[in-house]
Motif scaffolding. Sequence first.
Motif, short mmCIF file in Angstrom:
data_model
loop_
_atom_site.label_atom_id
_atom_site.label_comp_id
_atom_site.label_asym_id
_atom_site.label_seq_id
_atom_site.Cartn_x
_atom_site.Cartn_y
_atom_site.Cartn_z
N ALA A 296 0.90 -1.27 0.20
CA ALA A 296 -0.13 -0.03 0.05
C ALA A 296 0.94 1.18 -0.01
O ALA A 296 1.85 1.32 0.70
N PRO A 297 0.50 2.37 -1.02
CA PRO A 297 1.56 3.38 -0.81
C PRO A 297 1.12 4.62 0.13
O PRO A 297 0.99 5.75 -0.10
N VAL A 298 1.11 4.10 1.22
CA VAL A 298 0.49 4.88 2.40
C VAL A 298 1.00 4.37 3.77
O VAL A 298 1.25 3.04 3.77
N VAL A 299 1.45 5.19 4.60
CA VAL A 299 1.98 4.71 6.09
C VAL A 299 0.72 5.03 6.95
O VAL A 299 -0.08 5.74 6.90
N ALA A 300 0.68 4.22 8.08
CA ALA A 300 -0.28 3.94 8.95
C ALA A 300 -0.34 5.57 9.66
O ALA A 300 -1.69 5.83 9.87
N GLU A 301 0.60 6.35 9.98
CA GLU A 301 0.68 7.64 10.56
C GLU A 301 -0.33 8.44 9.71
O GLU A 301 -1.29 9.18 10.15
N TYR A 302 -0.15 8.29 8.43
CA TYR A 302 -0.80 9.39 7.42
C TYR A 302 -2.41 8.81 7.29
O TYR A 302 -3.23 9.78 7.68
N LEU A 303 -2.51 7.67 7.33
CA LEU A 303 -3.80 6.95 7.10
C LEU A 303 -4.68 7.54 8.38
O LEU A 303 -5.87 7.76 8.42
N GLY A 323 -14.99 0.86 2.93
CA GLY A 323 -13.89 0.20 1.90
C GLY A 323 -14.11 1.06 0.48
O GLY A 323 -13.19 1.37 -0.01
N ALA A 324 -15.33 1.76 0.39
CA ALA A 324 -15.64 2.64 -0.85
C ALA A 324 -15.22 4.24 -0.65
O ALA A 324 -15.23 4.96 -1.53
N TRP A 325 -14.61 4.40 0.45
CA TRP A 325 -14.35 5.75 1.00
C TRP A 325 -13.25 6.27 0.21
O TRP A 325 -12.06 5.74 -0.03
N ASP A 326 -13.32 7.22 -0.56
CA ASP A 326 -11.97 7.84 -1.43
C ASP A 326 -11.21 8.59 -0.60
O ASP A 326 -11.45 9.45 0.19
N LEU A 327 -9.87 8.48 -0.95
CA LEU A 327 -8.78 8.92 -0.17
C LEU A 327 -7.68 9.76 -0.86
O LEU A 327 -7.54 9.03 -2.01
N GLY A 328 -7.28 10.87 -0.53
CA GLY A 328 -6.29 11.57 -1.47
C GLY A 328 -4.80 10.87 -0.94
O GLY A 328 -4.57 11.09 0.38
N ILE A 329 -4.13 10.45 -1.54
CA ILE A 329 -2.89 9.75 -1.25
C ILE A 329 -1.66 10.45 -1.79
O ILE A 329 -1.61 10.32 -3.05
N PRO A 330 -0.89 11.18 -1.08
CA PRO A 330 0.33 11.67 -1.67
C PRO A 330 1.34 10.67 -1.94
O PRO A 330 1.34 9.51 -1.40
N GLN A 331 2.50 11.02 -2.53
CA GLN A 331 3.41 10.15 -2.84
C GLN A 331 4.32 9.77 -1.46
O GLN A 331 4.23 10.58 -0.20
N ALA A 332 4.94 8.50 -1.28
CA ALA A 332 5.39 7.97 -0.14
C ALA A 332 6.29 9.15 0.39
O ALA A 332 6.51 9.34 1.64
#
Length: 336
Positions: A296-303, A323-332
């Motif tokens: 997953a391209p996200v860390v727990a702290e950010y999520l 599970g269908a919730w849209d999230l904005g994910i920055p680059q790692a």
Amino acid sequence: MTWATKRLDEVCSIVMGQAPPGEGYNLDGLGWPLVAGPGDFEGDRPVVKKFTKHAAKLSQRGQIILGVRASIGAKVWSDRIYALGRGVAGLTPAEEVDSRYLWHWLTWCAPELSAKGKGATFKQVNRQDIGEMEVPVPGLAEQWRIADVLDRVDTLRAKRRAALGLLGAARTAAFVHMFGDPILNDRSWKRVALGALVERIHSGRSPICLDRPASEGEWAVLKLGAVTSGEFRPAENKALPVTVAPRAEDEVRAGDILFSRKNTRDLVAACVLVRSTPVRRLMPDLMFRLELKEEAPVVAEYLHALLSYPPKRRTVQDRDWIGAWDLGIPQAREVG
């Protein structure tokens, strides 16, 4: 030290409220201000929503108004004369009991009183349920000392809640400064569904537990209070009976993201990141654990910070499936 105990109705006058007749209600500000039930409580004082011309049961200034249905055990001070509806009772201590001491004792015994509630549609207690409760009655000087100490504790708790509120606001501001507003997505981060980031969304189970927290070494099931503040509080638990086998997959681990899935709307979607935890703490079925995929391209702290962002949290409170919730994910590299 051993103190004498007495029934509450031996040391306190208990006046049960009653509903005014339909024609007794008055919304034009005339008559007696009505306290119908705990829904009319705000802080430690009543809020006036209705008036009534019918005043069969009145509180007195300085009385304690106690909730006897819905939120059994909730209480406020009577700062004036009120008409008492059937959802409350008015308590006036005798000379041998200090009112502040009684206030704090009622806080301590609220779970015991609530457990006495009866009723199919909603729970309520009657005068006998209240009056038969056993009150320790030390001398007045000792009651004053106890009340003074607990008043100071309440003041410290209020200051701590205010400080946590300021800290939460600071965290939110820092998050927006670093990543932008996740609702507007004003930095055009890639959006993905939460379900695409997690291996599974797992919930625990809620067996019947003992009515006490776990001692060291015991298994316990977390209460919702362990997550609803936004900080993980493992002491909010109930001990698991030795006759019930714990399910190993429900044990909470450091690094877990826990998420409240049931309760009132305001408490749904509370999210915590477990940084450390005692062993043998189990999730109830009122919580989800979000288990991130290794890739997953996200860390727990950010999520965790994103799920805790108040406007974003409100959007998930209106959804049936997170599970269908849209999230904005920055680059790692931006997250780290």
